[in-house]
Design a protein around this motif. Structure first.
Motif, PDB file in Angstrom:
ATOM      1  N   UNK A  33      45.375  -6.439  22.943  1.00  0.00           N
ATOM      2  CA  UNK A  33      45.149  -7.121  24.215  1.00  0.00           C
ATOM      3  C   UNK A  33      46.457  -7.405  24.953  1.00  0.00           C
ATOM      4  N   UNK A  34      47.592  -7.063  24.347  1.00  0.00           N
ATOM      5  CA  UNK A  34      48.883  -7.248  24.991  1.00  0.00           C
ATOM      6  C   UNK A  34      49.376  -8.680  24.991  1.00  0.00           C
ATOM      7  N   UNK A  35      48.592  -9.599  24.448  1.00  0.00           N
ATOM      8  CA  UNK A  35      48.959 -11.011  24.448  1.00  0.00           C
ATOM      9  C   UNK A  35      49.007 -11.527  23.013  1.00  0.00           C
ATOM     10  N   UNK A  36      47.874 -11.873  22.473  1.00  0.00           N
ATOM     11  CA  UNK A  36      47.804 -12.342  21.081  1.00  0.00           C
ATOM     12  C   UNK A  36      47.992 -11.166  20.132  1.00  0.00           C
ATOM     13  N   UNK A  37      47.356 -10.047  20.448  1.00  0.00           N
ATOM     14  CA  UNK A  37      47.430  -8.847  19.617  1.00  0.00           C
ATOM     15  C   UNK A  37      48.196  -7.788  20.394  1.00  0.00           C
ATOM     16  N   UNK A  38      49.489  -7.695  20.111  1.00  0.00           N
ATOM     17  CA  UNK A  38      50.373  -6.755  20.815  1.00  0.00           C
ATOM     18  C   UNK A  38      50.117  -5.323  20.341  1.00  0.00           C
ATOM     19  N   UNK A  63      48.970   7.781  28.722  1.00  0.00           N
ATOM     20  CA  UNK A  63      49.971   6.766  28.383  1.00  0.00           C
ATOM     21  C   UNK A  63      49.869   6.367  26.911  1.00  0.00           C
ATOM     22  N   UNK A  64      48.652   6.184  26.420  1.00  0.00           N
ATOM     23  CA  UNK A  64      48.455   5.792  25.023  1.00  0.00           C
ATOM     24  C   UNK A  64      48.899   6.907  24.083  1.00  0.00           C
ATOM     25  N   UNK A  65      48.606   8.153  24.438  1.00  0.00           N
ATOM     26  CA  UNK A  65      48.982   9.288  23.595  1.00  0.00           C
ATOM     27  C   UNK A  65      50.492   9.472  23.548  1.00  0.00           C
ATOM     28  N   UNK A  66      51.166   9.204  24.660  1.00  0.00           N
ATOM     29  CA  UNK A  66      52.620   9.357  24.726  1.00  0.00           C
ATOM     30  C   UNK A  66      53.361   8.115  24.254  1.00  0.00           C
ATOM     31  N   UNK A  67      52.625   7.097  23.857  1.00  0.00           N
ATOM     32  CA  UNK A  67      53.197   5.824  23.386  1.00  0.00           C
ATOM     33  C   UNK A  67      54.035   5.148  24.458  1.00  0.00           C
ATOM     34  N   UNK A  68      53.678   5.354  25.736  1.00  0.00           N
ATOM     35  CA  UNK A  68      54.389   4.683  26.820  1.00  0.00           C
ATOM     36  C   UNK A  68      53.595   3.502  27.366  1.00  0.00           C
ATOM     37  N   UNK A  69      52.479   3.194  26.729  1.00  0.00           N
ATOM     38  CA  UNK A  69      51.651   2.060  27.114  1.00  0.00           C
ATOM     39  C   UNK A  69      52.344   0.769  26.696  1.00  0.00           C
ATOM     40  N   UNK A  70      52.434  -0.194  27.618  1.00  0.00           N
ATOM     41  CA  UNK A  70      53.133  -1.441  27.327  1.00  0.00           C
ATOM     42  C   UNK A  70      52.154  -2.608  27.268  1.00  0.00           C
ATOM     43  N   UNK A  71      52.596  -3.695  26.647  1.00  0.00           N
ATOM     44  CA  UNK A  71      51.771  -4.899  26.566  1.00  0.00           C
ATOM     45  C   UNK A  71      51.481  -5.452  27.957  1.00  0.00           C
ATOM     46  N   UNK A  72      52.453  -5.369  28.845  1.00  0.00           N
ATOM     47  CA  UNK A  72      52.278  -5.849  30.215  1.00  0.00           C
ATOM     48  C   UNK A  72      51.183  -5.067  30.925  1.00  0.00           C
ATOM     49  N   UNK A  73      51.182  -3.757  30.752  1.00  0.00           N
ATOM     50  CA  UNK A  73      50.163  -2.894  31.377  1.00  0.00           C
ATOM     51  C   UNK A  73      48.778  -3.209  30.814  1.00  0.00           C
ATOM     52  N   UNK A  74      48.678  -3.424  29.517  1.00  0.00           N
ATOM     53  CA  UNK A  74      47.392  -3.763  28.891  1.00  0.00           C
ATOM     54  C   UNK A  74      46.873  -5.089  29.453  1.00  0.00           C
ATOM     55  N   UNK A  75      47.740  -6.093  29.535  1.00  0.00           N
ATOM     56  CA  UNK A  75      47.327  -7.397  30.077  1.00  0.00           C
ATOM     57  C   UNK A  75      46.820  -7.260  31.509  1.00  0.00           C
TER      58      UNK A  75
END
Length: 85
Positions: A33-38, A63-75
């Motif tokens: 979730x990018x917050x509690x569960x990074x 983004x998820x496949x390239x591992x460029x997904x960030x916690x900020x983007x998920x939030x």
């Protein structure tokens, strides 16, 4: 399945929205979730304990496949999804 927004139906995190960040096997996925569960510490959860919402976004899958997904983007994605509900 990667890139989909899900709602937890069971466990301590019941009622919280998450993003599927990976697949463990045919019955289990990784969620964050990018917050509690990074994203660095994604939770492994069985599919039977999740409700799936909407269709995945192709850019998000990439983004998820390239591992460029960030916690900020998920939030941000989860916040916009909750506002639409």
């Amino acid at each position: 399945m990667i890139g989909r927004i899900v709602l937890s139906k069971a466990g301590r995190d019941k009622g919280r929205y998450f993003l599927v960040t990976g697949i463990f096997d045919d019955r289990t996925v990784y969620i964050a979730d990018g917050d509690v569960r990074k994203i660095e510490n994604s939770k492994k959860k069985k599919l039977i304990h999740l409700s799936v919402y909407g269709q995945p976004d192709e850019a998000l899958i990439r983004e998820a496949a390239e591992a460029s997904l960030t916690n900020k983007r998920i939030r941000a994605l989860l916040a916009s999804h909750v506002k639409l509900q």
